[in-house]
Each structure stands twice: as C-alpha cells, then as structure tokens.
Design an enzyme around this catalytic site. Structure first.
Site, PDB file in Angstrom:
ATOM      1  N   GLN A 143      -6.866 -13.831  -0.076  1.00 54.18           N
ATOM      2  CA  GLN A 143      -6.082 -14.038   1.428  1.00 54.18           C
ATOM      3  C   GLN A 143      -6.127 -15.661   0.815  1.00 54.18           C
ATOM      4  OE1 GLN A 143      -4.221 -12.713   5.338  1.00 54.18           O
ATOM      5  NE2 GLN A 143      -4.500 -11.385   4.350  1.00 54.18           N
ATOM      6  N   LYS A 190       0.140   4.667  21.210  1.00 57.70           N
ATOM      7  CA  LYS A 190       0.748   4.094  19.792  1.00 57.70           C
ATOM      8  C   LYS A 190       2.293   3.593  19.407  1.00 57.70           C
ATOM      9  CE  LYS A 190      -1.744   2.709  15.153  1.00 57.70           C
ATOM     10  NZ  LYS A 190      -2.555   3.555  14.413  1.00 57.70           N
ATOM     11  N   HIS A 215       6.584   0.541   7.332  1.00 54.67           N
ATOM     12  CA  HIS A 215       7.524   0.739   8.282  1.00 54.67           C
ATOM     13  C   HIS A 215       7.452  -0.064   9.592  1.00 54.67           C
ATOM     14  CE1 HIS A 215       2.961   0.197  10.038  1.00 54.67           C
ATOM     15  NE2 HIS A 215       2.724   1.061   8.398  1.00 54.67           N
ATOM     16  N   HIS A 255       5.348  -3.289  10.449  1.00 49.71           N
ATOM     17  CA  HIS A 255       5.240  -4.545   9.985  1.00 49.71           C
ATOM     18  C   HIS A 255       6.408  -5.109  10.187  1.00 49.71           C
ATOM     19  CE1 HIS A 255       4.185  -1.746   6.057  1.00 49.71           C
ATOM     20  NE2 HIS A 255       2.285  -2.244   6.319  1.00 49.71           N
ATOM     21  N   LYS A 305       5.191   5.511  15.954  1.00 45.69           N
ATOM     22  CA  LYS A 305       4.603   6.612  15.291  1.00 45.69           C
ATOM     23  C   LYS A 305       5.830   7.874  16.197  1.00 45.69           C
ATOM     24  CE  LYS A 305       0.889   5.961  12.733  1.00 45.69           C
ATOM     25  NZ  LYS A 305       0.965   6.187  11.234  1.00 45.69           N
ATOM     26  N   THR A 306       6.010   8.830  15.866  1.00 41.31           N
ATOM     27  CA  THR A 306       6.725  10.289  15.830  1.00 41.31           C
ATOM     28  C   THR A 306       6.068  10.849  15.488  1.00 41.31           C
ATOM     29  OG1 THR A 306       8.403  10.258  14.522  1.00 41.31           O
ATOM     30  CG2 THR A 306       8.745   8.821  16.079  1.00 41.31           C
ATOM     31  N   THR A 332       1.124  -1.625   0.237  1.00 48.41           N
ATOM     32  CA  THR A 332      -0.179  -0.185   0.280  1.00 48.41           C
ATOM     33  C   THR A 332       0.986   1.091  -0.137  1.00 48.41           C
ATOM     34  OG1 THR A 332       0.092   0.198   2.707  1.00 48.41           O
ATOM     35  CG2 THR A 332      -2.086  -1.357   1.085  1.00 48.41           C
ATOM     36  N   ASP A 355      -5.004  -9.041  13.926  1.00 45.13           N
ATOM     37  CA  ASP A 355      -5.747  -8.217  13.121  1.00 45.13           C
ATOM     38  C   ASP A 355      -5.771  -9.041  11.739  1.00 45.13           C
ATOM     39  OD1 ASP A 355      -3.455  -7.465  11.293  1.00 45.13           O
ATOM     40  OD2 ASP A 355      -4.416  -5.961  11.151  1.00 45.13           O
ATOM     41  N   ARG A 357     -10.658   1.353   1.052  1.00 47.78           N
ATOM     42  CA  ARG A 357      -9.845   2.211   0.840  1.00 47.78           C
ATOM     43  C   ARG A 357      -9.815   2.673   0.059  1.00 47.78           C
ATOM     44  NH1 ARG A 357      -5.359   0.000   3.967  1.00 47.78           N
ATOM     45  NH2 ARG A 357      -6.262  -1.097   5.042  1.00 47.78           N
ATOM     46  N   LYS A 406     -10.354  -1.117   8.986  1.00 46.27           N
ATOM     47  CA  LYS A 406     -10.542   0.358   8.167  1.00 46.27           C
ATOM     48  C   LYS A 406     -12.271   0.599   8.448  1.00 46.27           C
ATOM     49  CE  LYS A 406      -6.783   1.685   6.690  1.00 46.27           C
ATOM     50  NZ  LYS A 406      -6.153   2.437   6.433  1.00 46.27           N
TER      51      LYS A 406
END
Length: 417
Positions: free
Chosen positions: A172, A230, A45, A48, A233-234, A40, A193, A86, A82
């Site tokens: 999948q 979270k 990041h 993953h 994340k920054t 995607t 998930d 998407r 979601k």
C-alpha cells in the site's frame, strides 16, 4: 468556511499527519488525492461509503480524486482488524470483484471535467513487478522495526502473521509512492484502521523522493451507532451497494429506520446537504420527531446517490404501499423487492381462501381461518375479505405471479403462482 473546517464540523476528521501543511497545500492550488478499496467481495457495503464520500467532497472543492481499486492488494489481504490470516482469493475472483466495485464507484464521482476523477487498479503496476525489483527499490526503504511498531502488525505477532500479510503495508505504501510520482498525488485518506498503512506510504515517499517532498495523510473515524450496536449491519447481514444483494427498497429502509440519536450525525457525514439544511432537520428531530423528516431526507439522498432517481421513487412507492396496505398498485418487480424477506408459499392451485390460509400456515386451522376472514382480519392484495367462502381467481394474481395475503396488521405472506 473552508473544506477542512467543513469536514471538522461534520465530524469526519479523525487524524491528520500535518494539519497546517495540508491546509496550506489545499489553499495554494488544487491537489490530487486518493482513497482505495480492496476487492474482497464483488460489491462494497455501506461501511465503505464514508471515505469515498469524503473524497467526493474534495472534488466538489476543485481537487482531483483518484479512486484506487486494489487488484493487487486484494490478492494479499490487509491484516487490519483480523486475528488470523485471510483466505486468499484467486486472481479470477479478484478481477471479477474489481469490475463490480468499479461500477459502484462510478455512481459517486464525476469523471468528466477539469478535475474529473481518475480510477486506477494497483495490479497494473504491482502485478508485473518482479521480486528482486520489489526488494531493491521498495523493501530496502522500509525498516523491519518500523513495521513491527504498526498496530496492525504488532497485534498479530502473538497469534502469528505470514510474510505475505506482513508485506501488505509495503504494497500500500508503494501505491502512494506510485500515485505521487505519476499523478502528483499529495494526500491519502482512509478509515481510522488505515493509519499505519497511510503513514508507511508517507515514509516511503520521504525516503525515495528528494528532500522537501510534501505528502499528507488523513483518516476518518469509525462510524458508530448511539446504542453501541455495529453500524451497517441488519438481521439479514451487511447492507450492500449491489442492488442484487440489497435491493434499493431495503437500502432505503435501512436509512429511514435510523434512530433519532444517530440521524443528524449521518446527515452530516453521508450527505452533501448544507449546514443550514442539516440544522433545520436537526430542529425537526427535536421538535417533531414523529414526522421523521430527517430520516426521510437521509434515505432519499443516499438511495438517489447510489441507485438513482428511478430506484428511489420505486422504493418510496413500495414503502407507501406497505404502510397503507394498498399493495395492488405494485408491479411484480416491486413486490419482489418489498416482500423479499416475508414468508412465502408456492400455491398448489388452492382456490378457496380458507384452504390457502391453512396450507400457507397463515392460520393454524380451517376454523381459525374462517374466524379470521369473518372478523375482517384477512386482506387479499390490500382488499379486506369477509366472506369465508371466497375463492381466488386469476384477477387476484398480480402480473399473474403473486398474491399478497395479510392477516392482522402486519403479518404478510407472499403467495407465488
């Protein structure tokens, strides 16, 4: 301690479809197993990382990892997590993203040797399948009621879900069946998930394969931080594996700034250190937290794995220079990494330091600038300047491109020439 016991000790196992069956299969002979990622974006990041690092642990125990990049599923979009549809990506964008992600995965796995990793793209088998074949050979075996019971689909029924995303779990599932048939793949692993998608694959294998076919699913818990914020994340956004998006220095800094409450957990799940090594670092956190030994090891292990030894050493060099204030030893490339997010000013050939401080908004006025210099609060490339009449020359330019001004202890400004 066997592999599953090690995973449990590290806190990596969340759910398993058949714990005893998987344990028996792993003990009998090496198996093939897979984990996938949808392209995607053109980079993964750190969110993953854990499933693929877990896949690597299986490889270290003699099993063969299959790394799947979802060139087909990436065109559809996973409804997991979601609340709305998407935005569909074009085939060209997805293929470009596949190329970027493949390069990153190559740094994690061994592709040579008896149990060398295999990399596959599900577009290779799903992209050319016609709709009639898909409906007859695959769709016929998946019940609508079975799919409606999946959390990822049930959660979207009120807000709406397209037929396209509704069929994602079938695509999948088809991946698992294809890998089972072509590579004797017995296990799929993924984030928590992905449980519904994994079990759909097992259901399809059960329906299509002869009675007694054995396949398994294992999920990994969501990574969380002790303070409830979270993970990954920054202030500037996600921590990417692509060095152009997140520099190796920024990547290193993310890990070295891990809180004491999280660092041992991260050492367990993100590194390949032994139990004994982790327990020693745990002890250091308890007894010498100010030394931040565990954080340094965590940052070194992850930066070396993703970016290599040279980039790690460069990140350490930049960190030490910024901590000490001695930035004159840095190259222009290292300055671009270390000062990526500090205020910058493009010099208009101001030679007088006072004029530069005001023009770059480092000091609010010439009077304040002169006071700052006289009080020793201003450094140029790490060297304290106390003469208000100081004029900058070419020798104050690093590689002819940058001058680094610091006012006070931490306020840096990057002057670009």
């Amino acid at each position: 301690m066997d592999l599953l016991q090690d995973l449990a000790w590290r806190g990596i196992i969340y759910q398993q479809t058949d714990e005893e069956g998987l344990k028996d299969s792993l003990n009998k002979e090496p198996i093939s197993l897979y984990c996938g990622v949808d392209p995607t974006a053109d980079s993964m990041h750190i969110g993953h990382l854990l499933p693929f690092l877990t896949l690597r642990r299986f490889q270290q125990h003699g099993h063969r990892p299959i790394v799947l990049v979802g060139g087909a599923t990436g065109l559809i979009g996973d409804p997991s997590g979601k609340s709305e549809e998407r935005k569909l990506l074009t085939l060209e964008i997805v293929q470009d993203n596949v190329a970027g992600i493949k390069k990153q995965l190559e740094s994690i796995f061994e592709f040579e040797g008896e149990n060398g990793a295999i990399m596959v793209n599900n577009y290779d088998w799903a992209g050319s399948m016609d709709i009639v074949t898909f409906l007859r050979d695959i769709g016929k075996h998946i019940g609508v009621n079975y799919m409606l019971a999946k959390d990822t689909i049930a959660s979207r029924l009120e807000t709406g879900i397209s037929f396209t995303e509704f069929t994602y779990t079938i695509l999948q599932a088809m991946d698992f069946l294809h890998l089972y048939e072509q590579h004797n793949c017995k296990l799929q692993i993924g984030g928590s998930d992905q449980w519904g998608n994994i079990t759909s694959g097992l259901e399809l294998i059960r329906k299509v394969q002869p009675e007694g076919a054995k396949a398994y699913g294992l999920t990994i818990p969501l990574v969380t931080k002790a303070d409830g914020t979270k993970f990954g994340k920054t202030e500037s956004g996600a921590v990417w594996l692509d060095p152009e998006k997140t520099t190796p220095y920024e990547f290193y800094q993310f890990w070295i700034n891990t809180a004491d409450a999280d660092v041992v957990k991260y050492l367990k799940i993100f590194t390949f250190l032994s139990h004994e090594e982790i327990e020693q670092l745990d002890k250091a956190v308890q007894e010498e937290p100010h030394l931040r030994k565990a954080q340094k090891v965590l940052a070194e292990e992850l930066t070396r794995l993703i970016h290599g030894e040279d980039s790690l050493q460069q990140a350490i060099k930049i960190s030490q220079a910024l901590f000490s204030g001695d930035v004159s030893s840095l190259s222009a490339a290292e300055i671009e990494q270390g000062f990526k997010d500090v205020p910058a000013y493009s010099s208009q050939n101001e030679e007088n330091l006072v004029d530069l401080l005001v023009a770059a908004k480092i000091s609010p006025s010439k009077r304040q600038a002169r006071e700052d210099i006289a009080n020793g609060a201003v450094t140029v490339n790490g060297e304290k300047i106390t003469d208000p009449a100081y004029a900058l020359t070419e020798k104050d330019q690093i590689d002819g491109r940058f001058t680094i001004i610091r006012r006070g202890k931490k306020k840096y400004t990057l002057i670009k020439h």
